[in-house]
Design a protein around this motif. Structure first.
Motif, mmCIF file in Angstrom:
data_model
loop_
_atom_site.group_PDB
_atom_site.id
_atom_site.type_symbol
_atom_site.label_atom_id
_atom_site.label_comp_id
_atom_site.label_asym_id
_atom_site.label_seq_id
_atom_site.Cartn_x
_atom_site.Cartn_y
_atom_site.Cartn_z
ATOM 1 N N SER A 28 51.083 -8.316 -24.038
ATOM 2 C CA SER A 28 50.646 -9.979 -24.618
ATOM 3 C C SER A 28 50.699 -11.139 -23.700
ATOM 4 C CB SER A 28 50.698 -10.006 -25.828
ATOM 5 O OG SER A 28 49.995 -8.577 -26.778
ATOM 6 N N VAL B 85 46.647 -12.051 -28.420
ATOM 7 C CA VAL B 85 46.152 -10.654 -29.803
ATOM 8 C C VAL B 85 45.209 -10.336 -30.888
ATOM 9 C CG1 VAL B 85 48.552 -11.117 -29.546
ATOM 10 C CG2 VAL B 85 47.583 -11.865 -31.171
ATOM 11 N N MET C 153 41.926 -7.939 -28.795
ATOM 12 C CA MET C 153 42.299 -6.843 -27.602
ATOM 13 C C MET C 153 41.565 -5.472 -27.420
ATOM 14 S SD MET C 153 46.909 -6.929 -29.476
ATOM 15 C CE MET C 153 45.942 -6.175 -30.840
ATOM 16 N N TRP D 266 42.885 -1.634 -25.367
ATOM 17 C CA TRP D 266 44.820 -1.437 -25.086
ATOM 18 C C TRP D 266 44.923 0.043 -25.290
ATOM 19 C CZ3 TRP D 266 47.911 -6.218 -26.067
ATOM 20 C CH2 TRP D 266 47.292 -8.173 -25.568
ATOM 21 N N SER E 146 42.653 -2.449 -30.465
ATOM 22 C CA SER E 146 41.230 -3.416 -30.506
ATOM 23 C C SER E 146 41.492 -4.003 -31.480
ATOM 24 C CB SER E 146 40.769 -2.210 -30.513
ATOM 25 O OG SER E 146 40.217 -1.179 -29.098
#
Length: 420
Positions: free
Chosen positions: A348, A364, A367, A370, A382
């Motif tokens: 992050s 955050v 996302m 990831w 996600s």
């Protein structure tokens, strides 16, 4: 008109005025550039960023303190590698402020107040347990402090603008257990040992909905608290119900007692234990032989040895916990989760284009698939702002064979389907 000749004094005055004009122009440009940059939030400088962690480092549920220890291991590893190169181009070391709350919500709130007002942390990470996160919701909203990657399966976020979870919600785990029973024991007669908090209520509500059109029946439900010295009375009531399936949603100590009871009492139902109390140290505490056959869920890779595995993510984890001298064993899934949370935090910060709390929440809450070094293959992180704030919505079921957890079936994916 005759030409005007300027003397030395006049020439010097003109030179000074030109210089002042150039300096004013440069100052204006500099001011304009600063006007376009966001003012840094508290807790971040050009070289460091301060992050707060609160969790039960002592007391009856100190095993959950493995989250904080795992976070520390990953952050120390990142700092040793030079720090985090953030999205604004600056490389910073992460300074952790870790406080013990004993899993008492009021101590959690006191810790958070101290960390925000005295220590001036930029954000909180890995706050453990649903009641504890609920206790700080109003405060972090008032102070506009991010509470990211909570170690809680809470579904109803009470500070949605300033918090994001990490572990799958309890409703996702309930869906996974219901799916397993439908496929493997469709006529199951279920008994629940459940935490009498939002945790247990959320799980049971989701489970009941998931089995509505099935032949699975719930025969008995017995509540517990994380402070109960024993839950034998509840377990005897569950056994007497005639249930052939036990589902345990309890804190580690009470969950461990249930695991031992279902084996030693001669009951021996099919036992499904939530991730909350299925960590390897819990099984060790009640005897690995008593845990043989239990089923749990996880989103992490199984780590069955402290030797190098050839998996880069697992090997980095093993290196990190060794260097940090953590107080948990390598197979502890709670500590592994902490390490994974620490890695998510670093990712992050790497994407943080501005040194502000608002930008962290923007990152955050958006996302997109990831990766994480310890996530089970096929599971990604996600979120989608305002519509899906649950980073992990897939689970792998495991069965304990007496020595280690063995994957059962494939990944159960509930992406975008987390519900109350």
């Amino acid at each position: 008109m005759p030409a005007i000749e300027l003397g030395g004094i006049e020439m010097r005055l003109i030179s000074i005025l030109k210089g002042c004009k150039m300096q004013l122009g440069a100052a204006a440009l500099l001011a304009a550039s600063h006007a376009g940059a966001a003012e840094p939030s508290p807790g971040i400088t050009d070289d460091t960023i301060k992050i707060g962690v609160t969790g039960p480092l002592t007391g009856p549920v100190a095993v959950v303190g493995g989250v904080a220890e795992g976070i520390r291991a990953r952050i120390e590893q990142g700092n040793a590698e030079g720090g985090v190169k953030m999205g604004d181009g600056k490389t910073r070391k992460i300074e952790l402020v870790i406080e013990d709350d004993g899993l008492d919500p009021q101590r959690t709130l006191a810790n958070v107040r101290k960390m925000v007002e005295k220590d001036k942390v930029f954000a909180l990470v890995g706050t453990a347990a649903t009641p504890n996160n609920l206790a700080i919701g109003r405060y972090i909203t008032q102070k506009k402090v991010p509470n990211v990657f909570m170690y809680s399966g809470v579904v109803s976020l009470n500070a949605p603008e300033w918090e994001v979870g990490f572990v799958p919600s309890f409703s996702t785990e309930a869906d996974a257990f219901a799916k397993y029973l439908e496929n493997n024991k469709p006529d199951a007669k279920v008994a629940f040992l459940y935490l009498n908090t939002e945790t247990g209520q959320t799980f049971m509500k989701a489970f009941d909905r998931a089995i509505e059109d099935s032949t699975i029946k719930v025969l008995e439900r017995q509540p517990v608290t994380s402070q109960d010295p024993t839950v034998e009375t509840q377990l005897n009531t569950l056994k007497a119900s005639g249930a052939d399936t036990l589902i345990v949603i309890a804190a580690p100590r009470q969950g461990g007692e249930a695991i031992r009871f279902q084996s030693e009492s001669g009951w021996k139902p099919l036992t499904l234990v939530t991730n909350l109390s299925s960590a390897y140290p819990v099984l060790q505490s009640v005897g690995l032989e008593n845990a043989k056959g239990i089923i749990t869920s996880d989103f992490l890779k199984p780590i069955i040895s402290d030797q190098k595995s050839g998996d880069e993510g697992v090997d980095r984890y093993l290196d990190a916990i060794k260097a940090a001298k953590v107080n948990f064993v390598f197979a502890n899934t709670i500590g592994q989760t902490g390490y994974a949370i620490g890695d998510a935090l670093i990712q992050s910060l790497e994407k943080l284009k501005e040194p502000t709390r608002e930008e962290l929440m923007n990152v955050v809450q958006n996302m997109d698939g990831w990766q994480n070094p310890l996530l089970f293959d096929g599971i990604k992180i996600s979120t989608k702002e305002k519509s899906d704030l649950y980073p992990i919505e897939a689970l792998q079921l495991y069965q304990f064979d007496g020595q280690k957890y063995v994957p059962v079936g494939g990944v159960l994916d509930f992406e975008g389907d987390t519900h109350e």
